[in-house]
Design an enzyme around this catalytic site. Structure first.
Site, short mmCIF file in Angstrom:
data_model
loop_
_atom_site.label_atom_id
_atom_site.label_comp_id
_atom_site.label_asym_id
_atom_site.label_seq_id
_atom_site.Cartn_x
_atom_site.Cartn_y
_atom_site.Cartn_z
N ILE A 53 0.81 -1.23 0.00
CA ILE A 53 0.00 0.00 0.00
C ILE A 53 0.84 1.27 0.00
O ILE A 53 0.31 2.38 -0.04
CB ILE A 53 -0.97 0.02 1.20
CG1 ILE A 53 -0.23 -0.13 2.53
CG2 ILE A 53 -2.02 -1.06 1.05
CD1 ILE A 53 -1.13 -0.03 3.75
N VAL A 99 5.39 -0.51 2.85
CA VAL A 99 4.26 -0.70 3.76
C VAL A 99 3.25 -1.65 3.10
O VAL A 99 2.88 -1.46 1.93
CB VAL A 99 3.58 0.64 4.11
CG1 VAL A 99 2.43 0.42 5.09
CG2 VAL A 99 4.60 1.60 4.71
N LYS A 102 5.25 -2.25 8.11
CA LYS A 102 6.32 -1.55 7.41
C LYS A 102 7.56 -2.45 7.46
O LYS A 102 8.08 -2.74 8.53
CB LYS A 102 6.62 -0.20 8.06
CG LYS A 102 7.69 0.61 7.33
CD LYS A 102 7.83 2.00 7.97
CE LYS A 102 8.86 2.85 7.25
NZ LYS A 102 8.97 4.20 7.84
N GLY A 127 8.73 3.88 0.40
CA GLY A 127 9.59 5.06 0.47
C GLY A 127 11.03 4.62 0.56
O GLY A 127 11.37 3.45 0.35
N GLY A 128 11.91 5.58 0.89
CA GLY A 128 13.33 5.27 0.94
C GLY A 128 13.71 4.29 2.02
O GLY A 128 14.66 3.53 1.88
N MET A 129 12.97 4.28 3.14
CA MET A 129 13.33 3.42 4.26
C MET A 129 12.65 2.07 4.23
O MET A 129 13.17 1.09 4.77
CB MET A 129 12.99 4.11 5.59
CG MET A 129 14.00 5.16 6.01
SD MET A 129 15.60 4.45 6.41
CE MET A 129 15.18 3.53 7.89
N GLY A 130 11.45 1.97 3.63
CA GLY A 130 10.76 0.70 3.70
C GLY A 130 9.54 0.64 2.81
O GLY A 130 9.19 1.60 2.12
N ASP A 182 11.06 15.54 11.10
CA ASP A 182 10.75 15.42 9.67
C ASP A 182 9.26 15.62 9.46
O ASP A 182 8.62 14.88 8.70
CB ASP A 182 11.20 14.07 9.13
CG ASP A 182 11.28 14.06 7.59
OD1 ASP A 182 11.35 15.16 7.00
OD2 ASP A 182 11.25 12.98 7.00
#
Length: 644
Positions: free
Chosen positions: A16, A24, A39, A19-22, A133
């Site tokens: 769904i 979802v 995530k 992004g850069g980190m993970g 952030d």
């Protein structure tokens, strides 16, 4: 096809988001029989120890705060070497998607957002957490049975109070940068995280939501960093939009580069914005106090007929005691129109009590011709005007218009303290403190003090001034001062004057030497951090040269009485020594004399700086450098954000 199970209980259903980190996923918790969001760390990040630490930090940070406007974490684990976070599943869209689609939001919708985001930030701040952030992509508008509810997402680069001390050089997460367009000046400089940084980001979100623009919108990240720290932003009124009046003043405070001038809590920011929205839509509020049973009906009927002039909201009370209750219930009442003769509490007694409850409201007395003695008594006690019974409605309306005009003028005067803050921007803090303590005559007085004097000099600015256009050279200098001055003030220093391309600050009182050293270390750390992030061609690439000396000084008013030119400054050997040490210092050096090394109480390291020509026409003397192990920030990534 059989669902992939992770953690022994979560069946993945569909991706769904990513992004850069993970990445979802929507998943099904087979143990508790509920749908959740999971995530998972992006495969390319699994091998990085730092990425894994940040991923785990996000889970533990969010888990510390249970709040309706912060996404909730249910579980954390590692499956086949890959970390995952289990969170509540949200349906809806993030604010970034909403703003890209609709461009702007009405003030009422922005107020609703601010209230919910602010509540979440206050809860995080109370737990010692700074998000770092905050941006529209991390604000989720979750649909539920009652409409929409805000959820703050992604604490991946969040900071908690226990992570570091108050020493700027000990900040452990300088590699975690954030999203520049929403970052505060102190954040891009690498200062110790503070909740007011998140409030700056909230101000940027509000600005964009209302105007459709970012306050600082340069596409080049390095230029954007310099602009955030240095440049003014376009006032909302410049966009010719239908916005509530007073927004310029609101954003001047919300986006003040000196964080001490900002709203000091999310609650304060939201209250100020709510007041603007109320002022844009509210009608003048009038309290009528009379025990006659038909007065309310008569007034309602009269103003109901005048729909084209329905500028008033009417409140009623049967006597003075009830009127005080209504004043407390409606603190925004503008005018009190009260009869003189009433049971329980009459008009004269109420007149004396109104200023206690609402000092800005004005009172109009109503009485008969035969009661002129009491009317004169009321006027002497502060009544603004009076009306004669039976009330002539034309006279009543004229009186209300006149009284409301006076109330508005009174409100403007009540706000003058805020406007007078402008004086502090252009007047020496030393003069202001002297005037506050001793009055105008005290500026010319003198006294001996034990103090520490600091000179912070922008290296080789003379060449910049010679080689660059005047406006560009001035911007370079002011960009550095925008970093230097707040750090000197934060440690209790008084900026005595700007001497060419140097700042002179004085520290006195308890621990003045240690506070001055801490301020100098912070200035150096932040200048070096922002120089590395903003690039070699930025205003910060020149570096600063710092001189510090401590001892007895003479604080005195100096100047010419005849010409009306007076100032308040400090004089003495420590002042001269600090100035000469700054001139002898190389970029990044903090130079001191041997006496400073002996007197400093904090864990500050000194090393021999060799023999320098410090004093003009004198033999070279030994100097010492203030040093400390300071981790250097990594080079700025090309992407405008390094965390999602």
């Amino acid at each position: 096809m059989q669902a992939h199970i992770i953690g022994g209980r979560y069946a993945l259903r569909r991706e769904i988001g990513h992004g850069g980190m993970g990445v979802v996923w929507e998943a099904f918790d087979q143990m508790l029989r509920r749908t959740v969001a999971i995530k998972r760390m992006a495969p390319q990040n699994v091998a990085s120890a730092e990425a894994r630490r940040r991923f785990a930090q996000e889970a533990t940070t969010i888990a510390r705060v249970r709040h309706e406007h912060i996404v909730q974490v249910h579980d954390y684990g590692i499956d086949q070497g890959s970390p995952f976070i289990v969170m509540e599943l949200l349906e809806g869209e993030d604010l970034e998607s909403r703003l890209r689609r609709v461009h702007q939001l009405p003030a009422a919708a922005v107020l609703s957002l601010l209230r919910q985001i602010g509540a979440g930030l206050d809860a995080a701040s109370a737990a010692g957490i700074v998000h770092r952030d905050l941006k529209p992509a991390n604000i989720f508008l979750a649909r539920n049975a009652c409409g929409e509810s805000v959820k703050i997402l992604d604490f991946g680069i969040g900071w908690t109070r226990h992570e570091g001390s108050d020493d700027p050089s000990s900040e452990p997460s300088s590699a975690q940068f954030g999203t520049p367009a929403y970052m505060s000046p102190e954040q891009v400089r690498g200062a110790i995280p503070h909740p007011l940084t998140d409030l700056w980001s909230l101000g940027v979100i509000a600005y964009r939501a209302l105007t459709g623009h970012l306050p600082f919108s340069l596409s080049d990240v390095r230029a954007l960093i310099v602009s955030i720290c240095t440049d003014p932003f376009p006032m909302p009124s410049s966009f010719a939009l239908d916005l509530p009046p007073g927004l310029d003043r609101f954003f001047e405070r919300a986006l003040a580069k000196d964080r001490s001038r900002r709203f000091q809590s999310a609650r304060e920011l939201v209250s100020a914005f709510a007041a603007l929205c109320d002022a844009a839509t509210r009608r003048a509020k009038i309290l009528f106090v009379d025990d006659e049973p038909d007065i309310q009906l008569l007034l309602d009927l009269h103003f109901l007929k005048k729909t084209d002039r329905a500028a008033y909201e009417l409140v009623f009370a049967a006597n003075g005691q009830h009127a005080l209750d209504e004043l407390r219930r409606h603190p925004d009442i503008d005018v009190v129109v009260t009869d003189l003769n009433m049971p329980v509490m009459g008009g004269l007694a109420l007149l004396e009590r109104v200023p206690e409850v609402n000092p800005l409201a004005r009172t109009v007395i109503v009485s008969a011709y035969g009661d002129m003695t009491n009317i004169r008594l009321a006027m002497n006690r502060g009544a603004f005007d009076f009306l004669i019974k039976p009330i002539d409605f034309q006279d009543l309306e004229a009186t209300l218009v006149k009284t409301l005009r006076h109330v508005e003028e009174h409100r403007r005067k009540a706000r003058s303290n805020e406007e007078n803050e402008m004086l502090r921007r252009f007047t020496s803090a030393a003069v202001i403190e002297r005037l506050r303590s001793h009055g105008p005559a005290g500026v010319a007085a003198s006294e001996a003090l034990e103090a520490t004097v600091v000179f912070v000099d922008v290296h080789r600015f003379t060449r910049v001034a010679r080689e660059r256009p005047p406006a560009e050279a001035t911007r370079v200098l002011n960009a550095n001062f925008e970093v230097i001055v707040p750090e000197l003030l934060a440690q209790g220093g008084i900026v005595d004057k700007f001497v060419g391309d140097a700042v002179m600050a004085v520290f006195h009182g308890p621990d003045h030497l240690d506070r001055a050293l801490q301020a100098c270390l912070s200035v150096r750390a932040q200048i070096e951090t922002i120089a590395q992030r903003a690039g070699d061609d930025s205003p910060y690439a020149h570096g600063v040269c710092v001189g510090l000396s401590t001892g007895d000084v003479l604080a005195a008013g100096v100047g010419s009485h005849a010409c009306g030119q007076l100032g308040y400054t400090v004089l003495g050997e420590a002042v001269n020594a600090a100035a000469h040490l700054a001139r002898a210092a190389l970029p990044g050096e903090i130079l001191v004399e041997e006496a400073v090394c002996a007197r400093a109480r904090r864990e500050v390291k000194f090393e021999a700086g060799g023999v320098r020509s410090v004093w003009p026409r004198s033999e070279p003397t030994p100097v010492y450098r203030v040093v400390r192990s300071e981790p250097s920030p990594p080079p700025l990534a090309e992407q405008p954000t390094v965390a999602t």
